[in-house]
Design a protein around this motif. Structure first.
Motif, PDB file in Angstrom:
ATOM      1  N   HIS A 234       5.415  -0.361   1.236  1.00  0.00           N
ATOM      2  CA  HIS A 234       4.454  -1.199   1.966  1.00  0.00           C
ATOM      3  C   HIS A 234       3.670  -2.086   0.998  1.00  0.00           C
ATOM      4  N   ARG A 287       1.440  -6.196   9.279  1.00  0.00           N
ATOM      5  CA  ARG A 287       2.688  -5.993  10.029  1.00  0.00           C
ATOM      6  C   ARG A 287       3.886  -6.490   9.228  1.00  0.00           C
ATOM      7  N   GLU A 288       3.691  -7.580   8.503  1.00  0.00           N
ATOM      8  CA  GLU A 288       4.780  -8.114   7.677  1.00  0.00           C
ATOM      9  C   GLU A 288       5.127  -7.134   6.560  1.00  0.00           C
ATOM     10  N   ASP A 290       4.624  -3.906   6.676  1.00  0.00           N
ATOM     11  CA  ASP A 290       5.256  -2.749   7.322  1.00  0.00           C
ATOM     12  C   ASP A 290       6.747  -3.003   7.545  1.00  0.00           C
ATOM     13  N   ARG A 291       7.090  -4.217   8.006  1.00  0.00           N
ATOM     14  CA  ARG A 291       8.501  -4.529   8.243  1.00  0.00           C
ATOM     15  C   ARG A 291       9.279  -4.543   6.923  1.00  0.00           C
ATOM     16  N   ALA A 294       9.912  -0.981   6.021  1.00  0.00           N
ATOM     17  CA  ALA A 294      10.985  -0.405   6.840  1.00  0.00           C
ATOM     18  C   ALA A 294      12.352  -0.780   6.275  1.00  0.00           C
ATOM     19  N   ARG A 343       1.122   0.935  14.681  1.00  0.00           N
ATOM     20  CA  ARG A 343       2.014   0.804  13.529  1.00  0.00           C
ATOM     21  C   ARG A 343       3.038   1.932  13.498  1.00  0.00           C
ATOM     22  N   ALA A 346       5.712   1.200  15.939  1.00  0.00           N
ATOM     23  CA  ALA A 346       6.591   0.147  15.435  1.00  0.00           C
ATOM     24  C   ALA A 346       7.589   0.712  14.425  1.00  0.00           C
ATOM     25  N   MET A 347       7.128   1.619  13.559  1.00  0.00           N
ATOM     26  CA  MET A 347       8.030   2.235  12.585  1.00  0.00           C
ATOM     27  C   MET A 347       9.070   3.110  13.265  1.00  0.00           C
ATOM     28  N   LEU A 350      11.723   0.841  14.603  1.00  0.00           N
ATOM     29  CA  LEU A 350      12.577   0.306  13.548  1.00  0.00           C
ATOM     30  C   LEU A 350      13.509   1.366  12.971  1.00  0.00           C
TER      31      LEU A 350
END
Length: 352
Positions: A234, A287-288, A290-291, A294, A343, A346-347, A350
């Motif tokens: 992250h 969020r960016e 986090d992606r 992932a 979050r 979202a994880m 993904l």
């Protein structure tokens, strides 16, 4: 200032009286200014001049203050702002500036204010982030290194202290992080440091040059090194997308541009040092990152759900300590992030 009594015949005749200054001395000469055949004549005691009206500069009106006529030879004439003067200007074909005209119409003023506010809001929402991103990627690596070094120098000994983790444990984690594989096209050069702080709880932050700082309490909270890899991924995302620099630019665009132009980044480093501990990124940046994490976790055969689960653990730990102390930690890792449950979900998505 002086007062002039004006008759209707004066208004119709296109003439006014005023104080003439020859541009050489400060002495005022009482004169009559009249228009005839496109010419502006100035006559008075020992004064007899004429200029094309088209070559005269007229000052803007200002709350009843005298208006100033500036002539091509450097002389000028101060005239009371009156109906006679307005008729004089109209006869000469003078038209007030657009701004002056709309100032006299409150509806246009109101519309202008609304348009201005909307333009500023749009600039803040879209133009500023776009400009910040472009500028951030223009900064050379040396500038990022200097900013980061000065930021750490400002923090060390004041807000953070050397880590109490054993040296072999620190090296073990550095070796583990060095083996993390990044997705194609997303490689990030990172340096790992460890610190402790009585001001900060379980925390970590990334510096613009790719240095990632872990606090001892964050390391102690993790049950496995895989959880720390999730945090590392992250923070590497913040470094990869230059979130720190972009956020600073968005907060103080003019200051950053000037600093980059003159080569003085010490002020930026000072601002960064206090700001880093709060990790006050925008939610879009979080969020960016986090992606990005992932993608890194998947690249290393780890589930993105690891990050979500550890974030929930962080939140529970912070809540427990905040209840025990009766206050909120000033440098709470989650204080400015998007809601942790959001979050984590979202994880989870993904990870599928």
């Amino acid at each position: 200032m002086f007062l002039t009594l004006t008759s209707r015949s004066d208004i119709c005749a296109g003439k006014v009286t005023g104080s003439f200054y020859d541009g050489v001395s400060s002495r005022a000469h009482q004169v009559t200014v009249s228009l005839k055949g496109g010419k502006c004549a100035i006559t008075g005691n020992s004064i007899n001049r004429s200029f094309p009206f088209s070559g005269i500069v007229v000052s803007e009106p200002l709350n009843g203050a005298p208006r100033l006529l500036r002539f091509p030879d450097g002389s000028s004439c101060e005239v009371p702002d009156s109906p006679a003067f307005s008729a004089f200007l109209a006869q000469g074909g003078h038209r007030e500036a657009f701004v002056v005209r709309i100032q006299r119409k409150w509806r246009l003023v109101a519309v202008s204010v609304v348009v201005l506010v909307a333009a500023l809001a749009a600039a803040y929402q879209w133009v500023l982030p776009f400009a910040a991103e472009k500028l951030a990627y223009q900064l050379p690596a040396k500038a990022l290194t200097l900013i980061s070094q000065q930021a750490m120098a400002n923090l060390d000994g004041k807000f953070i202290e050397p880590s109490a983790l054993p040296a072999d444990r620190q090296q073990q984690l550095r070796d583990r992080f060095s083996r993390v594989a990044f997705p194609p096209g997303a490689f990030v050069v990172t340096t790992i440091q460890f610190r402790t702080s009585k001001f900060a709880g379980a925390n970590a932050f990334a510096l613009p040059d790719g240095t990632i700082v872990f606090f001892d309490k964050l390391v102690d909270l993790a049950d496995t090194d895989d959880e720390l890899i999730a945090v590392f991924a992250h923070e590497a995302g913040h470094a990869a997308y230059r979130h720190g620099v972009r956020q600073m630019i968005q907060s103080s665009l003019v200051g950053l541009v000037l600093a980059a132009y003159i080569g003085d980044v010490s002020t930026l480093a000072g601002a960064l040092s206090g700001w880093l501990l709060e990790a006050n990124y925008s939610r879009n940046f979080e969020r960016e990152a986090d992606r990005f994490a992932a993608a890194v976790l998947k690249q290393n055969n780890l589930s993105p759900a690891l990050l979500g689960a550890f974030l929930m653990k962080l939140e529970q730990d912070h809540r427990r300590k905040n209840r025990a102390s009766g206050s909120k930690n000033l440098f709470d890792y989650l204080s400015s992030h998007p809601p942790t449950e959001e979050r984590a979900r979202a994880m989870e998505s993904l990870a599928r």
